[in-house]
Design a protein around this motif. Structure first.
Motif, PDB file in Angstrom:
ATOM      1  N   GLY A  30       0.547  -1.733  -0.271  1.00  0.00           N
ATOM      2  CA  GLY A  30      -0.156  -0.037   0.232  1.00  0.00           C
ATOM      3  C   GLY A  30       0.804   1.909  -0.191  1.00  0.00           C
ATOM      4  N   ASP A  31       0.072   2.398  -0.283  1.00  0.00           N
ATOM      5  CA  ASP A  31       1.038   3.930  -0.829  1.00  0.00           C
ATOM      6  C   ASP A  31       0.681   4.930  -0.012  1.00  0.00           C
ATOM      7  OD1 ASP A  31      -0.641   4.102  -2.451  1.00  0.00           O
ATOM      8  OD2 ASP A  31      -0.199   4.510  -4.053  1.00  0.00           O
ATOM      9  N   ARG A  32      -0.048   4.456   0.606  1.00  0.00           N
ATOM     10  CA  ARG A  32      -1.098   5.522   1.876  1.00  0.00           C
ATOM     11  C   ARG A  32      -1.068   4.455   3.478  1.00  0.00           C
ATOM     12  NH1 ARG A  32      -6.889   6.872  -0.126  1.00  0.00           N
ATOM     13  NH2 ARG A  32      -6.429   8.797   1.521  1.00  0.00           N
ATOM     14  N   LEU A  33      -0.943   5.827   3.761  1.00  0.00           N
ATOM     15  CA  LEU A  33      -0.411   5.755   5.775  1.00  0.00           C
ATOM     16  C   LEU A  33      -1.867   6.497   6.297  1.00  0.00           C
ATOM     17  CD1 LEU A  33       3.234   6.085   6.612  1.00  0.00           C
ATOM     18  CD2 LEU A  33       2.384   4.156   5.570  1.00  0.00           C
ATOM     19  N   TYR A  34      -2.291   5.476   7.369  1.00  0.00           N
ATOM     20  CA  TYR A  34      -3.156   5.967   7.770  1.00  0.00           C
ATOM     21  C   TYR A  34      -2.673   6.234   9.991  1.00  0.00           C
ATOM     22  CZ  TYR A  34      -5.908   5.076   3.901  1.00  0.00           C
ATOM     23  OH  TYR A  34      -5.804   4.187   2.654  1.00  0.00           O
ATOM     24  N   TRP A  35      -3.940   7.789   9.858  1.00  0.00           N
ATOM     25  CA  TRP A  35      -3.543   7.912  11.217  1.00  0.00           C
ATOM     26  C   TRP A  35      -4.737   6.918  12.365  1.00  0.00           C
ATOM     27  CZ3 TRP A  35       1.054   9.817  12.714  1.00  0.00           C
ATOM     28  CH2 TRP A  35       1.572  10.280  12.077  1.00  0.00           C
ATOM     29  N   LEU A  36      -4.208   5.984  12.694  1.00  0.00           N
ATOM     30  CA  LEU A  36      -5.258   5.364  13.760  1.00  0.00           C
ATOM     31  C   LEU A  36      -5.382   5.486  15.748  1.00  0.00           C
ATOM     32  CD1 LEU A  36      -4.092   3.439  11.932  1.00  0.00           C
ATOM     33  CD2 LEU A  36      -5.573   1.509  13.164  1.00  0.00           C
ATOM     34  N   ASP A  37      -6.476   6.009  15.796  1.00  0.00           N
ATOM     35  CA  ASP A  37      -6.844   6.572  17.416  1.00  0.00           C
ATOM     36  C   ASP A  37      -7.821   5.657  18.407  1.00  0.00           C
ATOM     37  OD1 ASP A  37      -6.757   7.091  19.966  1.00  0.00           O
ATOM     38  OD2 ASP A  37      -7.170   9.588  19.411  1.00  0.00           O
ATOM     39  N   TRP A  91       1.296  -4.744   8.028  1.00  0.00           N
ATOM     40  CA  TRP A  91       1.024  -3.514   7.456  1.00  0.00           C
ATOM     41  C   TRP A  91       2.351  -2.349   7.185  1.00  0.00           C
ATOM     42  CZ3 TRP A  91       3.479  -0.441  11.746  1.00  0.00           C
ATOM     43  CH2 TRP A  91       3.187  -0.556  12.233  1.00  0.00           C
ATOM     44  N   ILE A  92       3.457  -2.681   7.658  1.00  0.00           N
ATOM     45  CA  ILE A  92       4.986  -2.159   7.090  1.00  0.00           C
ATOM     46  C   ILE A  92       5.037  -2.346   6.255  1.00  0.00           C
ATOM     47  CG2 ILE A  92       6.838  -1.992   7.835  1.00  0.00           C
ATOM     48  CD1 ILE A  92       6.071  -4.052  10.391  1.00  0.00           C
ATOM     49  N   ASN A  93       4.566  -1.028   5.498  1.00  0.00           N
ATOM     50  CA  ASN A  93       5.179  -0.565   3.685  1.00  0.00           C
ATOM     51  C   ASN A  93       6.455   0.069   3.579  1.00  0.00           C
ATOM     52  OD1 ASN A  93       4.907   2.345   4.060  1.00  0.00           O
ATOM     53  ND2 ASN A  93       3.217   2.376   2.518  1.00  0.00           N
ATOM     54  N   PRO A  94       7.059  -0.143   2.360  1.00  0.00           N
ATOM     55  CA  PRO A  94       8.426   1.160   2.288  1.00  0.00           C
ATOM     56  C   PRO A  94       8.204   2.475   3.032  1.00  0.00           C
ATOM     57  CG  PRO A  94       8.060  -0.083   0.214  1.00  0.00           C
ATOM     58  CD  PRO A  94       6.653  -0.201   1.094  1.00  0.00           C
ATOM     59  N   GLU A  95       7.042   3.003   2.920  1.00  0.00           N
ATOM     60  CA  GLU A  95       7.202   4.689   3.782  1.00  0.00           C
ATOM     61  C   GLU A  95       7.696   4.679   5.366  1.00  0.00           C
ATOM     62  OE1 GLU A  95       5.379   8.535   3.966  1.00  0.00           O
ATOM     63  OE2 GLU A  95       4.246   7.121   2.651  1.00  0.00           O
ATOM     64  N   ILE A  96       6.517   3.257   5.927  1.00  0.00           N
ATOM     65  CA  ILE A  96       6.533   3.051   7.432  1.00  0.00           C
ATOM     66  C   ILE A  96       8.521   2.800   7.651  1.00  0.00           C
ATOM     67  CG2 ILE A  96       6.865   1.438   9.255  1.00  0.00           C
ATOM     68  CD1 ILE A  96       4.597   3.272   9.186  1.00  0.00           C
TER      69      ILE A  96
END
Length: 225
Positions: A30-37, A91-96
């Motif tokens: 995946g190429d999008r990150l999401y903030w979780l709370d 859930w760990i993509n290259p951007e992470i």
């Protein structure tokens, strides 16, 4: 090939963690990150509530594994990102990976590595802010490897005066160590206290002090885990 522009910076990551948010990607590709709370947050006790069975204590103290901290952060996060039986995607993509490597270089992200001879067979990584450690992910390629990493993490956090170990979510694997969920409001209260506390990350503590801290975790938990 040039890397696409990254909108999320290491500084933004730290501010998000301080506010109780953490990022995830939908998948490894995946190429999008999401903030979780989350409404309920997983936490691992750093006091007598931590459970370690006697068998695991023997493995940690006299088993076949060697444990290090911050010896190979890149390999630890790569191990967490790699597919494994029962976990074909992560859930760990290259951007992470890119962002956490930057946080590690700044001294804000740390890892525990478990070795069998020269092979990395388990580990974990996370973020440190004040007296809080935000556990991100762990992996295991041999029996008990991730459990050994967790025990070493908790012992180091206790030595360093940390007050909060955030596991983000509660899993069956973590529940056997005493991990549990707390409501978001309670988590934010504990978080505000922890991030403003003073604590020390011990990558290479005195061996005798580390062994004493590990033995101190044995608190009558289940005999097997």
């Amino acid at each position: 090939m040039s890397r696409r522009q990254i909108d999320i910076t290491p500084d933004l990551m730290l501010r998000a963690y301080r506010a109780g948010l953490f990022p995830m990607a939908e998948s490894r590709r995946g190429d999008r990150l999401y903030w979780l709370d989350p409404e309920r947050r997983g936490v691992i006790p750093l006091d007598a509530g931590f459970h370690m069975p006697r068998r695991l204590l023997r493995t940690v103290l006299s088993g076949p594994y060697r444990v290090t901290a911050d010896a190979d952060f890149a390999a630890a996060i790569a191990g967490c990102a790699a597919p494994a039986p029962g976990r074909e995607d992560t859930w760990i993509n290259p951007e992470i990976e890119f962002l956490f490597l930057a946080l590690h270089r700044q001294g804000h992200a740390h890892s525990i590595e478990v070795w069998q001879e020269d092979a990395l067979i388990g580990g974990l990584y996370g973020v440190v802010l004040g007296g809080a450690f935000f556990g991100e992910s762990m992996f295991s390629r041999a029996r008990d490897a991730s459990k050994v990493a967790l025990v070493h993490l908790v012992a180091r956090l206790r030595l360093g005066g940390f007050t909060l170990l955030d596991s983000q979510f509660l899993t069956e694997h973590l529940a056997q160590f005493g991990a549990h969920e707390i409501p978001r409001a309670e988590y934010k209260r504990r978080l505000a206290h922890a991030v403003n506390a003073t604590a020390t990350w011990h990558a290479a503590p005195d061996p005798a002090a580390l062994e004493a801290a590990i033995r101190g975790l044995r608190s009558g938990g289940p005999e097997e885990a």
